[in-house]
Design a protein around this motif. Structure first.
Motif, PDB file in Angstrom:
ATOM      1  N   TYR A  94       6.077   1.534   0.990  1.00  0.00           N
ATOM      2  CA  TYR A  94       6.589   1.522  -0.375  1.00  0.00           C
ATOM      3  C   TYR A  94       6.625   0.051  -0.566  1.00  0.00           C
ATOM      4  CZ  TYR A  94       6.692   6.108  -0.508  1.00  0.00           C
ATOM      5  OH  TYR A  94       6.565   7.494  -0.353  1.00  0.00           O
ATOM      6  N   GLU A  99      -1.892   5.946  -6.688  1.00  0.00           N
ATOM      7  CA  GLU A  99      -1.448   5.927  -8.162  1.00  0.00           C
ATOM      8  C   GLU A  99      -0.822   7.578  -8.277  1.00  0.00           C
ATOM      9  OE1 GLU A  99      -1.346   5.141 -12.917  1.00  0.00           O
ATOM     10  OE2 GLU A  99      -3.282   5.308 -12.101  1.00  0.00           O
ATOM     11  N   ALA A 111       0.666  10.435 -11.147  1.00  0.00           N
ATOM     12  CA  ALA A 111       1.175   9.732 -12.203  1.00  0.00           C
ATOM     13  C   ALA A 111       0.869  11.508 -13.293  1.00  0.00           C
ATOM     14  CB  ALA A 111      -0.268   9.578 -13.368  1.00  0.00           C
ATOM     15  N   GLY A 125       6.734   8.316  -6.516  1.00  0.00           N
ATOM     16  CA  GLY A 125       5.760   8.684  -8.244  1.00  0.00           C
ATOM     17  C   GLY A 125       5.956   8.047  -9.253  1.00  0.00           C
ATOM     18  N   GLY A 126       5.316   6.744  -8.484  1.00  0.00           N
ATOM     19  CA  GLY A 126       4.593   5.964  -8.921  1.00  0.00           C
ATOM     20  C   GLY A 126       3.445   5.420  -8.476  1.00  0.00           C
ATOM     21  N   TYR A 127       3.038   4.126  -8.575  1.00  0.00           N
ATOM     22  CA  TYR A 127       2.234   3.576  -7.303  1.00  0.00           C
ATOM     23  C   TYR A 127       3.134   3.325  -5.967  1.00  0.00           C
ATOM     24  CZ  TYR A 127       0.092   1.243 -11.859  1.00  0.00           C
ATOM     25  OH  TYR A 127       0.150   1.110 -12.724  1.00  0.00           O
ATOM     26  N   HIS A 128       1.735   3.260  -4.281  1.00  0.00           N
ATOM     27  CA  HIS A 128       1.629   3.333  -3.605  1.00  0.00           C
ATOM     28  C   HIS A 128       0.838   2.979  -2.666  1.00  0.00           C
ATOM     29  CE1 HIS A 128       1.175   7.851  -5.004  1.00  0.00           C
ATOM     30  NE2 HIS A 128       0.607   7.659  -3.229  1.00  0.00           N
ATOM     31  N   GLY A 146      10.411   3.430  -9.112  1.00  0.00           N
ATOM     32  CA  GLY A 146       9.788   3.487 -10.531  1.00  0.00           C
ATOM     33  C   GLY A 146       9.460   2.039  -9.906  1.00  0.00           C
ATOM     34  N   HIS A 147       8.253   1.744 -11.607  1.00  0.00           N
ATOM     35  CA  HIS A 147       7.683   0.492 -11.586  1.00  0.00           C
ATOM     36  C   HIS A 147       8.313   0.371 -12.801  1.00  0.00           C
ATOM     37  CE1 HIS A 147       4.300   2.719 -13.407  1.00  0.00           C
ATOM     38  NE2 HIS A 147       4.477   3.742 -12.873  1.00  0.00           N
ATOM     39  N   LYS A 151       4.963  -0.669 -17.551  1.00  0.00           N
ATOM     40  CA  LYS A 151       4.326   0.861 -18.692  1.00  0.00           C
ATOM     41  C   LYS A 151       2.639   0.201 -19.477  1.00  0.00           C
ATOM     42  CE  LYS A 151       8.529   1.852 -17.659  1.00  0.00           C
ATOM     43  NZ  LYS A 151       8.567   2.322 -16.834  1.00  0.00           N
ATOM     44  N   SER A 163      -4.620   2.655 -16.370  1.00  0.00           N
ATOM     45  CA  SER A 163      -3.993   2.770 -15.192  1.00  0.00           C
ATOM     46  C   SER A 163      -4.034   0.986 -14.720  1.00  0.00           C
ATOM     47  CB  SER A 163      -5.274   3.100 -13.968  1.00  0.00           C
ATOM     48  OG  SER A 163      -6.444   1.865 -14.513  1.00  0.00           O
TER      49      SER A 163
END
Length: 177
Positions: A52, A80, A82, A110-113, A163-164, A167, A173
């Motif tokens: 991360y 990703e 989602a 929980g999001g992009y990683h 988070g990111h 939005k 994506s």
């Protein structure tokens, strides 16, 4: 009076050390600034780990995180995660992750990683794990993940769950087609 002032300055310096984020330094690569690079400790025998970080684009043109590598892993991918219709999905971003100009993308649980797969050994809390990120324009960039505890939700000192910021509309994506 001088002794009281000295004690006060020591107390202030100590307090500043206690609230300052413990972690990796920002890394600059072209117009990109990469910060808060971290991972979680893994139990022995685990074959995957997440990575991360934050990527800020201070330039006038988009760049794209297209992949990377790490000596501790056989495979490195940008992913990703989602939730759609109550179902959590995780998928690799085969075309990479766009970092738009003037924006910050946060790769967080929980999001992009980033996925480090086929681990050659466990990641241990307190370790620094060197990785190389590969960007379309900025090229190869070396950073170090600060390994946090097994259940960490953010790097030490960050005080939030991540988070990111970007939005996207449902089904979008962030990738340019």
């Amino acid at each position: 009076m001088k002794q009281a002032a000295r004690k006060l300055s020591y107390a202030i310096a100590f307090a500043a050390l206690m609230v300052a984020p413990a972690g990796a330094q920002d890394v600059k690569a072209g117009d990109l600034v990469i910060s808060q690079a971290w991972s979680r400790a893994t139990p022995g025998g685990a074959k995957v780990a997440g990575g991360y970080l934050n990527i800020e684009n201070k330039g006038a043109a988009a760049d794209r995180l297209i992949g990377g590598s790490a000596d501790v892993a056989g495979k490195f991918e940008v992913h990703e995660m989602a939730v759609k219709d109550g179902v959590m999905t995780m998928r690799p971003l085969d075309k990479g992750l766009v970092i738009e100009p003037g924006k910050t993308v946060k790769l967080a649980p929980g999001g992009y990683h980033l996925m480090l797969m086929d681990l050659k050994g466990p990641l241990k809390q307190g370790d620094k794990v060197p990785v190389t990120l590969e960007f379309e324009k900025a090229g190869k960039v070396k950073v170090s993940f600060d390994v946090q505890g097994v259940g960490a939700q953010a790097p030490a000192g960050a005080g939030h769950s991540g988070g990111h910021d970007i939005k996207h509309a449902p089904g979008h994506s962030g990738m340019k087609k």
